[in-house]
Write a protein that holds these residues in place. Structure first.
Motif, PDB file in Angstrom:
ATOM      1  N   GLY A 174       1.040  -1.020   0.098  1.00  0.00           N
ATOM      2  CA  GLY A 174       0.200  -0.056  -0.251  1.00  0.00           C
ATOM      3  C   GLY A 174       1.086   0.760   0.249  1.00  0.00           C
ATOM      4  O   GLY A 174       2.193   1.126   0.488  1.00  0.00           O
ATOM      5  N   PHE A 231      -3.539  14.587   3.891  1.00  0.00           N
ATOM      6  CA  PHE A 231      -3.827  13.300   3.907  1.00  0.00           C
ATOM      7  C   PHE A 231      -2.713  12.936   5.610  1.00  0.00           C
ATOM      8  O   PHE A 231      -2.412  13.144   5.876  1.00  0.00           O
ATOM      9  N   ALA A 261      -1.011  15.359  -1.218  1.00  0.00           N
ATOM     10  CA  ALA A 261      -1.530  14.421  -2.168  1.00  0.00           C
ATOM     11  C   ALA A 261      -2.889  15.559  -3.493  1.00  0.00           C
ATOM     12  O   ALA A 261      -2.973  16.560  -3.226  1.00  0.00           O
ATOM     13  N   ASN A 306      -6.980  13.682  -0.684  1.00  0.00           N
ATOM     14  CA  ASN A 306      -7.944  13.067   0.073  1.00  0.00           C
ATOM     15  C   ASN A 306      -8.214  14.230   0.964  1.00  0.00           C
ATOM     16  O   ASN A 306      -6.996  13.990   2.110  1.00  0.00           O
ATOM     17  N   TYR A 314      -5.496   8.914  -6.441  1.00  0.00           N
ATOM     18  CA  TYR A 314      -6.203   8.893  -7.394  1.00  0.00           C
ATOM     19  C   TYR A 314      -6.163   9.727  -9.125  1.00  0.00           C
ATOM     20  O   TYR A 314      -7.101  10.441  -9.753  1.00  0.00           O
TER      21      TYR A 314
HETATM   22  C1  LIG Z   1      -3.888   9.929  -0.983  1.00  0.00           C
HETATM   23  C2  LIG Z   1      -3.447   9.047  -0.650  1.00  0.00           C
HETATM   24  N1  LIG Z   1      -3.132   8.387   0.004  1.00  0.00           N
HETATM   25  C3  LIG Z   1      -2.776   7.298   0.311  1.00  0.00           C
HETATM   26  C4  LIG Z   1      -3.516   6.606   1.182  1.00  0.00           C
HETATM   27  C5  LIG Z   1      -3.286   4.723   1.423  1.00  0.00           C
HETATM   28  O1  LIG Z   1      -3.422   3.927   0.104  1.00  0.00           O
HETATM   29  P1  LIG Z   1      -3.262   2.387   0.231  1.00  0.00           P
HETATM   30  O2  LIG Z   1      -4.259   1.661   0.124  1.00  0.00           O
HETATM   31  O3  LIG Z   1      -2.476   2.265  -0.489  1.00  0.00           O
HETATM   32  O4  LIG Z   1      -2.396   2.057   1.627  1.00  0.00           O
HETATM   33  C6  LIG Z   1      -5.138   7.054   0.375  1.00  0.00           C
HETATM   34  C7  LIG Z   1      -5.962   6.157   1.103  1.00  0.00           C
HETATM   35  O5  LIG Z   1      -7.171   6.181   1.723  1.00  0.00           O
HETATM   36  C8  LIG Z   1      -5.229   7.574   0.005  1.00  0.00           C
HETATM   37  O6  LIG Z   1      -6.439   9.058  -0.034  1.00  0.00           O
END
Ligand SMILES: Cc1ncc(COP(=O)(O)O)c(C=O)c1O
Length: 367
Positions: free
Chosen positions: A90, A116, A159, A163, A193
């Motif tokens: 992730g 985020f 980000a 988000n 995104y």
């Molecule tokens: C801006 C942003 N970065 C990273 C992530 C984390 O994503 P991952 O599932 O790849 O850890 C998210 C998940 O909501 C997110 O919104």
């Protein structure tokens, strides 16, 4: 036990308010409508699911710790040098890894005020100081970020799109931010995104990584590729940064099923196009419906919207959350982001969007 003799975590860790993910259950609803975590509406590519299943008989084997095939496929599809790609469990893992590699006690990590949450959480976890920079109209503000840079700044996290606000910086604005940063500061562009964005002036960060030694782009398979449960993300880095991250990451940090599904997902360009087209249709549809109900929205370019509810307690975001939950619809409260008047709602299937739009209309009328 005597408190003095009990193990003490490193300073900063007990300041962390643990990250609380979106809810997955609604009392009484057997199959709730899950619009709380920005998971892709259409689900994963069937080819990715088949690749995952095909690995079931091989899980006694360690995965390829270098993720060579996935990096090669990502390189081919995005026109990138695979040597500069680092895969992670992730993008959350990659955010933490960047922080462990480049920040520590006494250092500052900048992020935009409604950025985020894993940026301030991760910064505190390594003993660094997160610095929340004010935004303009719920959008990262380049001048304000540059004004907050000090001798102690080590990483700026943006980000893009952001988000939970859904807003974005244009390629020009991002380049202006980069141009104003000292060369020893890492600019981490988290483009989780990116695939959903449908704007001519947007760029996920590849161009900047190609021409600068201090820019890293983060990507995930959790959103448009709909593989959140497998935990897979990747970073495109300057060679020296990739080298540093590869020294620190776990040797087998990505599981074999995640690698297999990720490769199949990237190669299924048809599934990607369908997911984009779906969002292109339902994001404006849903945004217009909410606007027609008198709910102000930030203009989102991602697969979710951030809706502001009235101050009236009967029509508040909390009341809307409860109302929707009672109908089996899960959305995300935004108090942890300092946005208690807002709910974030993911773009789901067409049927789900029609159901949630009708439910919000009922809520606004009944309150
Ligand atoms: C801006 C942003 N970065 C990273 C992530 C984390 O994503 P991952 O599932 O790849 O850890 C998210 C998940 O909501 C997110 O919104």
């Amino acid at each position: 036990m005597d408190a003095k003799t009990a193990p003490q975590p490193r300073s900063g860790i007990l300041d962390i308010a643990p990250y609380i993910g979106g809810e997955s259950k609604a009392a009484g609803a057997e199959r709730p409508i899950r619009l709380a975590s920005n998971e892709s509406a259409l689900g994963p590519s069937p080819k990715a699911v088949a690749a995952y299943r095909a690995l079931a008989d091989e899980i006694h084997r360690y995965p390829d710790g270098s993720a060579a095939e996935l990096r090669a496929v990502l390189g081919r599809h995005n026109g990138l040098d695979p040597e500069r790609i680092v895969c992670g469990s992730g993008s959350d893992e990659l955010i933490g890894l960047l922080l462990r590699c480049y920040a520590g006690p006494g250092d500052e990590v900048l992020y935009s005020r409604h950025g985020f949450l894993m940026y301030p959480i991760g910064a505190k976890a390594v003993g660094a100081t997160p610095v929340a920079v004010p935004e303009k109209a719920l959008t990262a503000d380049v001048d304000s970020i540059l004004a907050h840079v000090t001798d102690r700044t080590r990483i700026v996290f943006i980000a893009n799109p952001n988000n939970p606000t859904g807003t974005y910086l244009s390629a020009d604005e991002m380049a202006r931010l980069h141009a104003g940063l000292p060369s020893n500061v890492v600019l981490a562009i988290d483009a989780a995104y990116a695939e959903f964005v449908n704007r001519n002036d947007y760029e996920p960060g590849i161009g900047l990584v190609n021409r600068a030694d201090n820019v890293v782009m983060l990507r995930t398979f959790s959103k448009i590729y709909a593989l959140a449960g497998l935990r897979l993300g990747w970073a495109y880095c300057p060679p020296a940064v990739a080298d540093v991250m590869n020294r620190v990451r776990g040797p087998f940090n990505v599981t074999a099923p995640a690698l297999a599904a990720g490769i199949a997902a990237v190669e299924d360009v048809g599934a990607l196009a369908r997911a984009r087209a779906h969002n292109d249709r339902w994001l404006p549809w849903f945004s217009e419906r909410l606007a027609a109900l008198g709910l102000p929205l930030t203009p989102s370019v991602a697969n979710f919207v951030l809706a502001e509810f009235p101050d009236d307690p009967k029509r508040s975001a909390d009341a809307a959350f409860e109302f929707l939950q009672s109908r089996g619809i899960l959305t995300r409260k935004m108090g942890a982001y300092g946005l208690p008047k807002h709910l974030r709602i993911t773009i789901g299937t067409g049927e789900e969007m029609e159901t949630v739009a009708a439910a919000i209309a009922d809520f606004m009328e009944s309150a």
